[in-house]
Design a protein around this motif. Structure first.
Motif, PDB file in Angstrom:
ATOM      1  N   CYS A 147       0.841  -1.192   0.000  1.00  0.00           N
ATOM      2  CA  CYS A 147       0.000   0.000   0.000  1.00  0.00           C
ATOM      3  C   CYS A 147       0.882   1.250   0.000  1.00  0.00           C
ATOM      4  O   CYS A 147       1.944   1.267   0.629  1.00  0.00           O
ATOM      5  CB  CYS A 147      -0.858  -0.042   1.262  1.00  0.00           C
ATOM      6  N   SER A 170      -2.209  -0.924  -3.609  1.00  0.00           N
ATOM      7  CA  SER A 170      -3.318  -0.017  -3.324  1.00  0.00           C
ATOM      8  C   SER A 170      -2.741   1.353  -3.000  1.00  0.00           C
ATOM      9  O   SER A 170      -1.755   1.450  -2.246  1.00  0.00           O
ATOM     10  CB  SER A 170      -4.099  -0.468  -2.096  1.00  0.00           C
ATOM     11  N   SER A 198      -3.129  -4.602   4.463  1.00  0.00           N
ATOM     12  CA  SER A 198      -1.791  -4.480   3.843  1.00  0.00           C
ATOM     13  C   SER A 198      -0.697  -5.156   4.657  1.00  0.00           C
ATOM     14  O   SER A 198      -0.729  -5.164   5.886  1.00  0.00           O
ATOM     15  CB  SER A 198      -1.398  -3.008   3.712  1.00  0.00           C
TER      16      SER A 198
END
Ligand code: CP
Ligand code: NVA
Length: 309
Positions: free
Chosen positions: A160, A184, A221
């Motif tokens: 992430c 992400s 994450s």
């Protein structure tokens, strides 16, 4: 001769080879002192010329140690002390001289075109030590750090990024395609990655996930990356931009949404994007991350010099 300018221009196979070599070299030299040379001194007698148009601590020192540990040497130039583009000296002439005296050229610049211009006229490899569009040596080293800590291929992890769509993120996006990991991104709508970057991801038949809610981006994450909201080349209203990122600060509250054993990475220097307790706390691996740049850049140098095993 191979250049190292952008991760997206280098094959996944070569990037993986660089990481593997770095891992072997790091293990072998565990008992050696900082300036002791690796067995075989593979870059004996080679000179790396470094040039900085912008500030640097880590990139400068890690390249110094990298070439030294391979048996070579380095000299660091400050662009404002050269003729570069002034008094009639063209980049072509500077590049010719660099190629005459040195064996490799590493540059940090505010202008991607300048790297391309140098590349055209150099007969030695060029390495991008940070430009507005990428920071490839940092991010390749970060992939190494993630795998070293998590003891898994990065493709098996959820990565992430919370922060600005800057040079480091552009390289991380390129890495997500090259190493096939799930990425992400959490950032305000106005600061999402550029259309060009997203188009390149689409063309490569990969996907990245963008959220304007940091909690959603962080959820589940294994690794959280961040970087300064205001980069060196940012010509923005600093107060306004910092305010727009306030909701995206990485702190104890936000990190709760990640996996329990998630790690926090940051290339440094840092700003207000992360709280002090997270930066210095149990999730953080930023010092290990900084040191690994030496190991990975050694293998990048060997790749460029055609000496990667
Ligand atoms: N992370 C990084 O590139 O640091 P420097 O700007 O100090 O080189
Ligand atoms: N994005 C940051 C990285 C610094 C290493 C910058 O460009 O300033």
């Amino acid at each position: 001769m191979k250049h190292f300018i952008n991760l997206k221009d280098i094959s996944s196979k070569d990037l993986r080879k660089i990481i593997l070599d770095a891992k072997k070299r790091k293990n072998i030299r565990k008992k050696l002192n900082t300036l002791e040379v690796d067995k075989g001194a593979p870059l004996k007698g080679k000179l790396l010329i470094q040039m900085f148009e912008k500030s640097s601590l880590r990139t400068r020192l890690s390249f110094y140690l990298a070439i030294k540990q391979l048996g070579g040497g380095t000299v660091t130039l400050r662009s404002n002390e050269l003729h570069l583009g002034q008094g009639g000296e063209s980049i072509a002439d500077t590049a010719k001289i660099l190629s005459t005296y040195g064996d490799g050229f590493m540059m940090r610049t505010d202008d991607d075109k300048k790297i391309e211009n140098f590349k055209e006229h150099l007969s030695i490899p060029i390495i991008n030590g940070l430009s507005p569009s990428s920071h490839p040596t940092q991010v390749l080293s970060d992939v190494f750090t993630v795998e070293e800590i998590k003891k898994k291929p990065i493709s098996k992890l959820k990565i992430c990024w919370i922060g600005d769509s800057n040079n480091v993120l552009d390289s991380l996006i390129a890495a997500s395609v090259k190493f096939s990991f799930k990425l992400s991104i959490g950032c305000p709508k106005k600061f999402e990655p550029s259309k060009n970057v997203l188009e390149w991801v689409r063309k490569n038949k990969k996907k990245i996930f963008i959220f304007n809610d940091p909690k959603k981006a962080v959820r589940g994450s294994d690794v959280i990356f961040s970087d300064k909201v205001i980069s060196l080349n940012d010509k923005v209203d600093k107060r306004k931009k910092t305010e727009q990122f306030k909701r995206f600060k990485i702190n104890k509250k936000l990190i709760r949404h990640a996996k329990k054993d998630c790690i926090f990475l940051h290339c440094l220097p840092r700003g207000s994007e992360v709280s002090n307790d997270i930066f210095l706390g149990k999730h953080s691996r930023v010092w290990q991350q900084a040191l690994n740049r030496v190991h990975v850049q050694k293998s990048i140098l060997l790749y460029c010099f055609g000496k990667l095993r």
